[in-house]
Design a protein around this motif. Structure first.
Motif, PDB file in Angstrom:
ATOM      1  N   TYR A 195     106.410   9.344  36.628  1.00  0.00           N
ATOM      2  CA  TYR A 195     106.090  10.748  36.378  1.00  0.00           C
ATOM      3  C   TYR A 195     104.879  11.141  37.220  1.00  0.00           C
ATOM      4  O   TYR A 195     103.862  10.448  37.220  1.00  0.00           O
ATOM      5  CB  TYR A 195     105.791  10.962  34.887  1.00  0.00           C
ATOM      6  N   LYS A 196     104.978  12.265  37.948  1.00  0.00           N
ATOM      7  CA  LYS A 196     103.881  12.722  38.792  1.00  0.00           C
ATOM      8  C   LYS A 196     103.155  13.913  38.177  1.00  0.00           C
ATOM      9  O   LYS A 196     101.960  13.858  37.943  1.00  0.00           O
ATOM     10  CB  LYS A 196     104.399  13.074  40.188  1.00  0.00           C
ATOM     11  N   ASN A 197     103.860  15.000  37.927  1.00  0.00           N
ATOM     12  CA  ASN A 197     103.196  16.142  37.310  1.00  0.00           C
ATOM     13  C   ASN A 197     104.208  17.130  36.732  1.00  0.00           C
ATOM     14  O   ASN A 197     105.397  17.087  37.058  1.00  0.00           O
ATOM     15  CB  ASN A 197     102.284  16.852  38.320  1.00  0.00           C
ATOM     16  N   HIS A 198     103.691  18.006  35.879  1.00  0.00           N
ATOM     17  CA  HIS A 198     104.491  19.071  35.266  1.00  0.00           C
ATOM     18  C   HIS A 198     103.852  20.401  35.637  1.00  0.00           C
ATOM     19  O   HIS A 198     102.631  20.532  35.657  1.00  0.00           O
ATOM     20  CB  HIS A 198     104.530  18.915  33.742  1.00  0.00           C
ATOM     21  N   CYS A 199     104.681  21.370  35.949  1.00  0.00           N
ATOM     22  CA  CYS A 199     104.182  22.672  36.386  1.00  0.00           C
ATOM     23  C   CYS A 199     105.004  23.768  35.718  1.00  0.00           C
ATOM     24  O   CYS A 199     106.213  23.626  35.516  1.00  0.00           O
ATOM     25  CB  CYS A 199     104.293  22.767  37.910  1.00  0.00           C
TER      26      CYS A 199
END
Length: 336
Positions: free
Chosen positions: A178-182
């Motif tokens: 998981y890298k990021n949520h936007c």
């Protein structure tokens, strides 16, 4: 030793009417439980993934060309489908460039697609949204999942669930990092969420679109059952285990490398239910497969052989309706 214990240990055949469920009971303090782990009325999944070929027409040569981000104009339907599905009636028109990927790279805010990262292709789509492949400034590979937020309040919970299970399955070596949520609002009345994950080059669905030898299919199915073995050891169930949700990383010469799972909308922890995941794998292959397609037929045969060998599943239905009915019954028994 009880009959149920003998079934779990593989010493006695298991009826398809009673799916294998291997549980690990972990009691969490009520205050520490996430909303989606609290007991609630189960929702029977009804969605069926929708796929479209990862192809564009090269007019000069009159043949298929996989360059989704090449010089081809926006005509193939991929960008239009994304636009229609997400309700982007005006936003994409403002940023349209010479090809789909330039448009998409300009469309997403930098907070969603960090500097140096760009979209290179589309991995698939369905009722859950779209998944695009990405590449970073140092040639790192990634996948960007895009979901439209509905008016339903449960949407936030589903996003939280997706991120949590992505992290959990990655920790177990079963999914990309998981890298990021936007979250952003491209136009009035439309809210989109993106989840950026680690490397996924392709999917099993795309791999099976090509002509494959019997040995290649055997190796592929073997890797799929290795995923099931890992889930077994860690007491987790994917819940929507089919060839569109099984990602592939590729080695040299496009040889499938590591398999990783994506889309955790129906995943669960503390129990492993191989019957459910295997039935879903066969059902989706049957639903989308050409009945006369040799590759799909051999894939079906090999999955059934391995299911029998590893889990004593010997009476799996061979027609789509029966398979779907059994799958629905299993979901009800697992979540009474």
């Amino acid at each position: 030793m009880t009959k149920r214990t003998r079934q779990i240990l593989g010493l006695e055949p298991v009826s398809v009417d009673r799916p294998i469920i291997r549980k690990k009971v972990i009691m969490l303090p009520k205050k520490s439980r996430l909303p989606f782990l609290k007991k609630k009325k189960p929702i029977t999944p009804t969605r069926i993934p929708i796929f479209f070929p990862n192809l564009a027409i090269n007019d000069k040569k009159g043949e298929h060309n996989k360059q989704f981000c090449g010089i081809n104009p926006i005509l193939g339907g991929k960008l239009n489908l994304f636009e229609d599905t997400m309700g982007l009636t005006n936003s994409l028109n403002k940023v349209k460039k010479h090809n789909p990927c330039l448009t998409l790279n300009s469309f997403f805010p930098k907070k969603c697609l960090p500097k140096g990262w760009r979209i290179t292709d589309i991995l698939g789509n369905g009722s859950f949204g779209f998944v695009f492949s990405t590449i970073g400034p140092k040639n790192e590979r990634g996948a960007l999942k895009v979901v439209k937020e509905d008016d339903d309040e449960s949407e936030k919970e589903e996003i939280e669930r997706e991120i949590t299970f992505n992290k959990l399955f990655h920790h177990l070596g079963l999914s990309p990092e998981y890298k990021n949520h936007c979250k952003f609002e491209p136009e009035v009345g439309v809210i989109l969420h993106t989840i950026h994950m680690g490397r996924v080059d392709s999917t099993v669905e795309e791999y099976l679109q090509q002509d494959r030898t019997q040995e290649e299919i055997r190796i592929l199915v073997g890797k799929i059952f290795e995923l099931l073995d890992k889930m077994d050891k860690n007491y987790v169930t994917h819940g929507d285990f089919h060839f569109g949700n099984i990602g592939l990383t590729k080695n040299r010469n496009d040889v499938p490398g590591k398999m990783l799972l994506i889309d955790f909308g129906f995943s669960s922890i503390q129990q492993f239910t191989p019957t459910l995941d295997i039935y879903q794998l066969l059902r989706v292959n049957m639903y989308y497969g050409d009945h006369d397609n040799r590759v799909r037929k051999e894939f079906d045969t090999e999955v059934r052989r391995m299911a029998s060998e590893k889990y004593n599943l010997n009476d799996i239905p061979t027609d789509l309706r029966s398979l779907s009915n059994h799958l629905s019954d299993m979901r009800e028994k697992i979540n009474p």
